[in-house]
Write a protein that holds these residues in place. Structure first.
Motif, PDB file in Angstrom:
ATOM      1  N   LEU A  39       0.839  -1.199   0.000  1.00 39.29           N
ATOM      2  CA  LEU A  39       0.000   0.000   0.000  1.00 39.29           C
ATOM      3  C   LEU A  39       0.877   1.251   0.000  1.00 39.29           C
ATOM      4  N   TYR A  40       1.933   1.215   0.828  1.00 37.66           N
ATOM      5  CA  TYR A  40       2.874   2.328   0.888  1.00 37.66           C
ATOM      6  C   TYR A  40       3.531   2.528  -0.475  1.00 37.66           C
ATOM      7  N   VAL A  41       3.955   1.416  -1.065  1.00 34.47           N
ATOM      8  CA  VAL A  41       4.626   1.490  -2.368  1.00 34.47           C
ATOM      9  C   VAL A  41       3.683   2.064  -3.425  1.00 34.47           C
ATOM     10  N   MET A  42       2.425   1.606  -3.399  1.00 35.24           N
ATOM     11  CA  MET A  42       1.456   2.100  -4.375  1.00 35.24           C
ATOM     12  C   MET A  42       1.258   3.613  -4.211  1.00 35.24           C
ATOM     13  N   LEU A  43       1.056   4.025  -2.961  1.00 28.56           N
ATOM     14  CA  LEU A  43       0.778   5.437  -2.705  1.00 28.56           C
ATOM     15  C   LEU A  43       1.957   6.321  -3.095  1.00 28.56           C
ATOM     16  N   THR A  44       3.162   5.947  -2.647  1.00 31.44           N
ATOM     17  CA  THR A  44       4.314   6.802  -2.940  1.00 31.44           C
ATOM     18  C   THR A  44       4.630   6.790  -4.432  1.00 31.44           C
ATOM     19  N   THR A  45       4.551   5.615  -5.061  1.00 33.99           N
ATOM     20  CA  THR A  45       4.844   5.564  -6.496  1.00 33.99           C
ATOM     21  C   THR A  45       3.885   6.454  -7.275  1.00 33.99           C
ATOM     22  N   SER A  46       2.628   6.507  -6.816  1.00 32.31           N
ATOM     23  CA  SER A  46       1.623   7.250  -7.577  1.00 32.31           C
ATOM     24  C   SER A  46       1.863   8.761  -7.553  1.00 32.31           C
ATOM     25  N   VAL A  47       2.662   9.253  -6.617  1.00 28.76           N
ATOM     26  CA  VAL A  47       2.923  10.695  -6.591  1.00 28.76           C
ATOM     27  C   VAL A  47       4.351  11.037  -7.019  1.00 28.76           C
ATOM     28  N   LYS A  48       5.092  10.009  -7.500  1.00 29.19           N
ATOM     29  CA  LYS A  48       6.451  10.275  -7.985  1.00 29.19           C
ATOM     30  C   LYS A  48       6.411  10.522  -9.492  1.00 29.19           C
ATOM     31  N   SER A  60      11.768   4.553  -1.247  1.00 28.89           N
ATOM     32  CA  SER A  60      12.225   5.936  -1.083  1.00 28.89           C
ATOM     33  C   SER A  60      11.034   6.892  -1.029  1.00 28.89           C
ATOM     34  N   ILE A  61      11.208   7.919  -0.196  1.00 35.03           N
ATOM     35  CA  ILE A  61      10.122   8.869   0.018  1.00 35.03           C
ATOM     36  C   ILE A  61      10.047   9.825  -1.168  1.00 35.03           C
ATOM     37  N   PRO A  62       8.845  10.099  -1.677  1.00 30.35           N
ATOM     38  CA  PRO A  62       8.742  11.023  -2.822  1.00 30.35           C
ATOM     39  C   PRO A  62       9.175  12.431  -2.416  1.00 30.35           C
ATOM     40  N   LEU A  63      10.109  13.000  -3.180  1.00 33.22           N
ATOM     41  CA  LEU A  63      10.637  14.318  -2.817  1.00 33.22           C
ATOM     42  C   LEU A  63       9.826  15.450  -3.445  1.00 33.22           C
ATOM     43  N   ASN A  64       9.292  15.174  -4.637  1.00 29.97           N
ATOM     44  CA  ASN A  64       8.474  16.183  -5.306  1.00 29.97           C
ATOM     45  C   ASN A  64       7.092  15.618  -5.605  1.00 29.97           C
ATOM     46  N   PRO A  65       6.290  15.414  -4.569  1.00 37.48           N
ATOM     47  CA  PRO A  65       5.005  14.760  -4.847  1.00 37.48           C
ATOM     48  C   PRO A  65       4.171  15.581  -5.832  1.00 37.48           C
ATOM     49  N   SER A  66       3.570  14.909  -6.788  1.00 35.61           N
ATOM     50  CA  SER A  66       2.696  15.615  -7.723  1.00 35.61           C
ATOM     51  C   SER A  66       1.448  14.770  -7.987  1.00 35.61           C
ATOM     52  N   THR A  67       0.386  15.420  -8.405  1.00 32.72           N
ATOM     53  CA  THR A  67      -0.860  14.691  -8.661  1.00 32.72           C
ATOM     54  C   THR A  67      -0.992  14.371 -10.144  1.00 32.72           C
ATOM     55  N   TYR A  68       0.119  14.550 -10.887  1.00 37.71           N
ATOM     56  CA  TYR A  68       0.081  14.324 -12.332  1.00 37.71           C
ATOM     57  C   TYR A  68      -0.466  12.936 -12.668  1.00 37.71           C
ATOM     58  N   ALA A  69       0.113  11.908 -12.016  1.00 38.47           N
ATOM     59  CA  ALA A  69      -0.275  10.538 -12.346  1.00 38.47           C
ATOM     60  C   ALA A  69      -1.748  10.295 -12.032  1.00 38.47           C
ATOM     61  N   TRP A  70      -2.217  10.922 -10.960  1.00 41.65           N
ATOM     62  CA  TRP A  70      -3.614  10.739 -10.564  1.00 41.65           C
ATOM     63  C   TRP A  70      -4.563  11.320 -11.600  1.00 41.65           C
ATOM     64  N   SER A  71      -4.259  12.553 -12.042  1.00 40.07           N
ATOM     65  CA  SER A  71      -5.192  13.141 -13.011  1.00 40.07           C
ATOM     66  C   SER A  71      -5.105  12.411 -14.340  1.00 40.07           C
ATOM     67  N   LYS A  72      -3.900  11.940 -14.684  1.00 42.41           N
ATOM     68  CA  LYS A  72      -3.804  11.177 -15.922  1.00 42.41           C
ATOM     69  C   LYS A  72      -4.580   9.859 -15.797  1.00 42.41           C
TER      70      LYS A  72
END
Lengths: 297, 334
Positions: A39-48, A60-72
């Motif tokens: 779940l952690y991997v899914m969440l962090t990957t989705s904002v990288k 690894s913790i996302p350093l520049n989280p973005s919602t790009y992948a979510w909107s796509k």
């Protein structure tokens, strides 16, 4: 007082934190990490971003989280031939699951009422015969079902999927309600009969008002089953009524172009959100559904 | 049995009905209303007898057609030469003979054996272990239980997608281990045709073992305390108590768990589709995927039907003896 017996459940609170106790906690927490990691991997990957995915690693913790992948994932990702994101399929799933859940639960409720309180000659056989529907692998019915849906002009429609889910959900819902209604005292129903209440009056006045907990269990179980279904969706959904699970599978298994892991993970979470949300809000009923379905099913 | 009980249940209504019959007043609307209440009761009694059956009949009919009828149709289809279109000419067992000639079918069957066996084994071990550990009066037990169980709320497609990414050679787990300094670590089961089916086991156990834990925990909580206390008085240690008393008394739970896990394993379709799509090549094929592809993408309806019947046979071969043992065990146990 020294001879106070430790019970099975409280072996060591008296003895304090023994080595065994520490070991138990370590093991339990390790297990918790194992279950939470994906779940952690899914969440962090989705904002990288894709670069970040390549340069970093799973944990690894996302350093520049973005919602790009979510909107796509929601709006423009390609699932096979079309590129409209998951949104249309998400609504397909909702349009399919809500009516199918409600109707199959209502049918199950009235069936369960009959099988628990209006037993007739052969009703036990009827019950057993219905339960077979819980066990069959659905592969054994999909070929004739495809033909019947075609004849009814319901192939590749949401209505067709609703019908299929109602039919093959009835066995489970009947089982749930029947097992619950058996615990409603026979005397209550008999007393109502002596007072002249008929079949439907007893259901409306006595049985139905007692049914809220089992309706919750049944709704959650059925919603999870129908929302998560893949086989019926992929066979009977066509391109217009495809549920979100099928769209997610197409998206993840697309072989063209660069694999956008962040979009894949965002899509997976979107597809999981409704059932995950239900689990968080009404986990108690979810577990009851699982165990109720398990004990007899 | 149930008929006798039924007459007792509907006692008053039935008595009225018998009385009206005895006095020759037919329970029909057409009879002039000499004795209105008796007539009404008779009607109500009739309604009470037939309404339940009437209400249940759509479900019975649907089940006869859509479960039993369809199984029959699939069985018949498997005995014909059907290819793209159904062909209803009887052709004996030729489809089964053809099925058993196909290597891919045996790969799928063997994979089901590997996946089913390991999936059930690991789910049982981890589920039971976690349940026993959780049963030790643990702080935050509720939270831990919720964490172990949440994968069960997910679709197998979601689970497959997540693990496909984690097990991805080069980027997922492998890169993590390289970053942590284990430079020689390699884990490419997902794309290794000999090992791909084992990745399905990993994802499947992750999804279902929490559920097994929940069932075992419920069973553990139902174990009679007094027996355990007696054993403790006799000086038995906790592990001995679990081994000799608690776990043997979980027998019915074991049956339920086996039943459900076997059922999940035989039906497994979504997880394999999302994780490996049966690949590389056909190396992680299972019967459910074989059935789907031969029926819907290869236009071999007869073969598809035959493979579906083989799946049904497998389910029955597992379920019937288990159910039989469970009912027998329950009859003796209680």
């Amino acid at each position: 007082m020294a001879a106070k017996l430790p019970t099975l459940a409280t072996p060591s609170f008296v003895q304090g934190l023994t080595l065994g106790r520490v070991l138990i906690y370590v093991l339990l927490i390790l297990c918790a990490f194992y279950y939470l990691a994906p779940l952690y991997v899914m969440l962090t990957t989705s904002v990288k971003s894709l670069e970040e995915i390549r340069s970093g690693n799973l944990l690894s913790i996302p350093l520049n989280p973005s919602t790009y992948a979510w909107s796509k994932a929601w709006g423009t990702a390609c699932t096979g031939v079309t590129c409209e994101g998951l949104a249309p399929y998400f609504w397909n799933s909702l349009k399919m699951a809500v009516p199918a859940v409600i109707i199959s639960s209502l049918i199950g409720s009235i069936n369960g009422y009959v099988l628990a309180h209006w037993k007739f000659r052969g009703s036990h056989i009827v019950f057993t015969a219905l339960m077979v529907g819980c066990f069959i692998p659905f592969q054994v019915v999909i070929l004739p079902m495809a033909r019947v849906l075609g004849m009814l002009n319901l192939a590749n429609t949401t209505s067709g999927l609703i019908l299929v889910h109602i039919i093959y959900g009835m066995a489970f819902t009947t089982l749930f309600f029947r097992n619950y209604y058996v615990s409603v005292p026979e005397e209550l129903v008999n007393a109502a009969r002596i007072d002249g209440a008929g079949f439907f009056t007893i259901y409306r006045r006595i049985i139905f008002p007692l049914s809220l907990p089992i309706f919750m269990v049944c709704f959650i179980w059925q919603f999870t089953q129908i929302w998560n279904d893949f086989l019926f969706g992929v066979v009977f959904g066509g391109s217009d009524a495809q549920p979100v699970t099928v769209a997610l599978n197409n998206l993840v298994n697309t072989s063209t172009g660069v694999t956008e892991y962040n979009v894949n993970m965002a899509s997976a979470i979107i597809a999981a959100l409704p059932t995950l949300g239900l689990y968080l809000v009404a986990g108690k009923y979810f577990v009851r559904g699982l165990t109720a379905g398990a004990v007899k099913g | 049995m149930s008929a006798i009980r039924n007459t007792n249940d509907a006692s008053k209504a039935n008595k009225v009905l018998h009385a009206t019959r005895a006095t020759g007043v037919a329970p029909s609307l057409a009879t002039p209303g000499k004795n209105k209440t008796a007539q009404f009761s008779a009607l109500a009694a009739l309604a009470d007898i037939w309404l339940p059956r009437l209400v249940l009949s759509p479900t019975i009919i649907a089940s006869l057609i859509f479960v039993y009828g369809f199984i029959g149709l699939t069985a018949y289809l498997s005995l014909t030469e059907s290819r793209m279109m159904p062909n209803y000419e009887f052709a004996g067992f030729s489809q089964y003979a053809a099925l058993f000639e196909i290597d891919r079918w045996w790969v799928a069957a063997a994979n089901l054996g590997i996946f089913g066996g390991l999936f059930i084994l690991f789910c049982l071990i981890t589920g039971l272990l976690m349940a026993v550990l959780l049963d030790q009066k643990i702080r935050a037990e509720g939270a831990l239980r919720a964490i172990y169980l949440y994968p069960m709320a997910l679709s197998f497609i979601v689970t497959g997608a997540a693990w496909k990414w984690i097990l991805n050679p080069g980027l997922g787990l492998e890169k993590l281990m390289h970053d942590w300094g284990y430079k020689n670590f390699s884990f490419d089961w997902l794309v290794d045709s000999d090992m791909a089916i084992y990745t399905v086991v990993i994802a499947g156990v992750w999804q279902s073992s929490g559920f097994v834990m929940a069932l075992f925990l419920a069973g553990l909580r139902g174990v009679d305390d007094s027996i355990i206390k007696a054993a403790m008085v006799d000086g038995a240690s906790l592990p001995t108590i679990y081994r000799r008393i608690v776990i043997p008394s979980l027998r019915p739970v074991f049956f339920s768990v086996l039943l459900i896990l076997a059922h999940i394993a035989i039906k497994s379709f979504d997880l394999v589709m999302a994780l490996t799509a049966g690949g590389p090549g056909t190396s992680s094929d299972v019967p459910a995927i074989f059935m789907y592809q031969f029926s819907f993408t290869r236009g071999q309806l007869g073969l598809g039907a035959a493979s579906a019947m083989m799946m049904l046979a497998t389910v029955l071969a597992v379920l019937v003896p288990l159910m039989y043992m469970e009912t027998k065990g329950a009859a003796h146990g209680r």
